[in-house]
Design a protein around this motif. Sequence first.
Motif, short mmCIF file in Angstrom:
data_model
loop_
_atom_site.label_atom_id
_atom_site.label_comp_id
_atom_site.label_asym_id
_atom_site.label_seq_id
_atom_site.Cartn_x
_atom_site.Cartn_y
_atom_site.Cartn_z
N ARG A 199 53.52 -63.42 77.81
CA ARG A 199 52.94 -63.24 76.35
C ARG A 199 51.97 -61.98 76.41
O ARG A 199 51.90 -61.76 75.15
N SER A 200 51.47 -61.56 77.50
CA SER A 200 50.65 -60.35 77.41
C SER A 200 51.08 -59.16 77.21
O SER A 200 50.70 -58.10 77.16
N ARG A 201 52.43 -59.07 77.67
CA ARG A 201 53.29 -57.90 77.51
C ARG A 201 53.14 -57.18 76.12
O ARG A 201 53.25 -58.06 75.07
N PRO A 202 53.35 -55.78 75.90
CA PRO A 202 53.29 -55.45 74.78
C PRO A 202 54.26 -55.89 73.72
O PRO A 202 54.36 -55.97 72.66
N SER A 203 55.44 -56.02 74.38
CA SER A 203 56.72 -56.40 73.64
C SER A 203 56.47 -57.77 73.03
O SER A 203 57.22 -58.03 71.60
N ARG A 240 54.59 -53.52 66.56
CA ARG A 240 54.42 -52.18 67.02
C ARG A 240 55.58 -51.81 67.76
O ARG A 240 55.84 -50.33 67.68
N GLU A 241 56.14 -52.51 68.63
CA GLU A 241 57.30 -52.07 69.32
C GLU A 241 58.53 -51.70 68.33
O GLU A 241 59.10 -50.80 68.42
N LEU A 242 58.56 -52.48 67.25
CA LEU A 242 59.73 -52.00 66.16
C LEU A 242 59.37 -50.94 65.67
O LEU A 242 60.30 -49.99 65.22
N ASP A 243 57.98 -50.57 65.41
CA ASP A 243 57.70 -49.52 64.71
C ASP A 243 57.84 -48.10 65.73
O ASP A 243 58.35 -47.21 65.14
N ARG A 244 57.79 -48.30 67.00
CA ARG A 244 57.93 -47.57 68.01
C ARG A 244 59.33 -47.16 68.00
O ARG A 244 59.90 -45.73 68.02
N ARG A 245 60.26 -48.11 67.79
CA ARG A 245 61.58 -47.91 67.87
C ARG A 245 62.10 -47.15 66.65
O ARG A 245 62.91 -46.35 66.61
N ALA A 246 61.64 -47.61 65.44
CA ALA A 246 61.94 -47.00 64.26
C ALA A 246 61.55 -45.37 64.08
O ALA A 246 62.35 -44.58 63.77
N GLU A 247 60.37 -44.97 64.61
CA GLU A 247 59.94 -43.62 64.91
C GLU A 247 61.04 -42.82 65.82
O GLU A 247 61.33 -41.67 65.38
N GLN A 248 61.40 -43.69 66.91
CA GLN A 248 62.39 -42.88 67.73
C GLN A 248 63.66 -42.70 66.97
O GLN A 248 64.30 -41.46 66.89
N ILE A 249 64.11 -43.58 66.35
CA ILE A 249 65.37 -43.55 65.57
C ILE A 249 65.07 -42.52 64.18
O ILE A 249 65.87 -41.65 64.12
N ASP A 250 64.20 -42.39 63.49
CA ASP A 250 64.04 -41.40 62.74
C ASP A 250 63.71 -39.94 63.45
O ASP A 250 64.60 -38.97 62.71
N ALA A 251 63.06 -39.85 64.41
CA ALA A 251 63.35 -38.50 65.04
C ALA A 251 64.51 -38.18 65.52
O ALA A 251 64.89 -36.99 65.40
#
Length: 405
Positions: free
Chosen positions: A301-305, A311-322
Amino acid sequence: MSAKTSPEAPLPIRSVLQMVAQWIGKLGTVWVEGQITELTARGGTVFLTLRDPVANVSARITCSRGVYEASVPRPVDGARVVMHVKPDFWVNKGSFAFTALEIRPVGVGELLARLERLRQVMAAEGLFNVDRKRRLPFLPGTIGLICGRDSAAERDVLENSRRRWPAVRFKVEQVAVQGPYAVGEVTEALRRLDADREVDVIIVARGGGSLEDLLPFSDEALVRAVAACRTPVVSAIGHEQDTPLLDLVADVRASTPTDAAKKVVPDVGEQLALVHQLRDRGRRVVRGWVERELSWLESVRSRPSLADPVRELDRRAEQIDALRDRSRRCLTASLDRSSDSLEHLRARLVALSPAATLERGYAIAQRPSGEVVRLAADVKPGDELTIRFSDDRLGVTALPGEPPL
């Protein structure tokens, strides 16, 4: 040879008895072995019964007091002896008996040698093999006990068993455990208990004694009867140093009757303590397992995901936009380069096309078939030609011209 008789010609009884005496007398002297019982002396004659220790067979023996007293030590009731006897038949009384000519007590050394030979024979037959011995039940419902009448061995087994497990049940067979009748009575009691379906284990118990006292428990018939039992048998004969053959063939050997009770009946206090110990161990094992699983769950449960899935979804969305912007830039640049190359190619095509040449004031001479006239020498006077301009055509006829300079 049988006598010829008939109802009309019978023989006197004295003649028949004389014939029997003559026939018995032909046997001669023989050496026999047995166990002495019912020993009495009257005057100069000693009367005794010689019993077979295995079978329920006995014979009357008489001897002179001199023959009896010549045996050292003198035989007593229950003693094993070897006798040199002669069969006698008394015609006057019609009775049969043996007359002992010599009596030899069977010594301890001879007894031990015989027991050793019997042990070797039974061992060769596999009666003492460990793989044929059966395990005792953990908690027998009913215990069969074979012991002497009002013996200390019986009290030891009963008291120690009930002290260890108060609810234990017994079926007691009180028999002779020494003397001439011991083998038969113990064997019969063993047969009855083995046939009883309620009996889960059988204990054969006897206190200590001399080698002669314990001989019945090394008897071949009794040992084979124990080997044939379907019910597990515990031997508790004598003390630790006593080892009759019954100890070797039994499924479990106990050093004493008290030890037999300990081997057959579990101790209720020990079992309760074992239950508590196992329960505590089970609790510790389960608690440790739960704690390890909880620790693993916390680490997961302490893992970032899992701690911040957005936040992980946002990071993935930023990667997709880039990646999308990068792909757009790459595609736009590729299209621009392709457009420039196409413009250059079109300009070259336009510059090299015949139409552009005609627009600059040139004309093309063609035959009616469309073939282009490249040299004036190829045209003959009177040939029909088509002159093609940038936006029109003109038909002409070739005339003779000046020769080239």
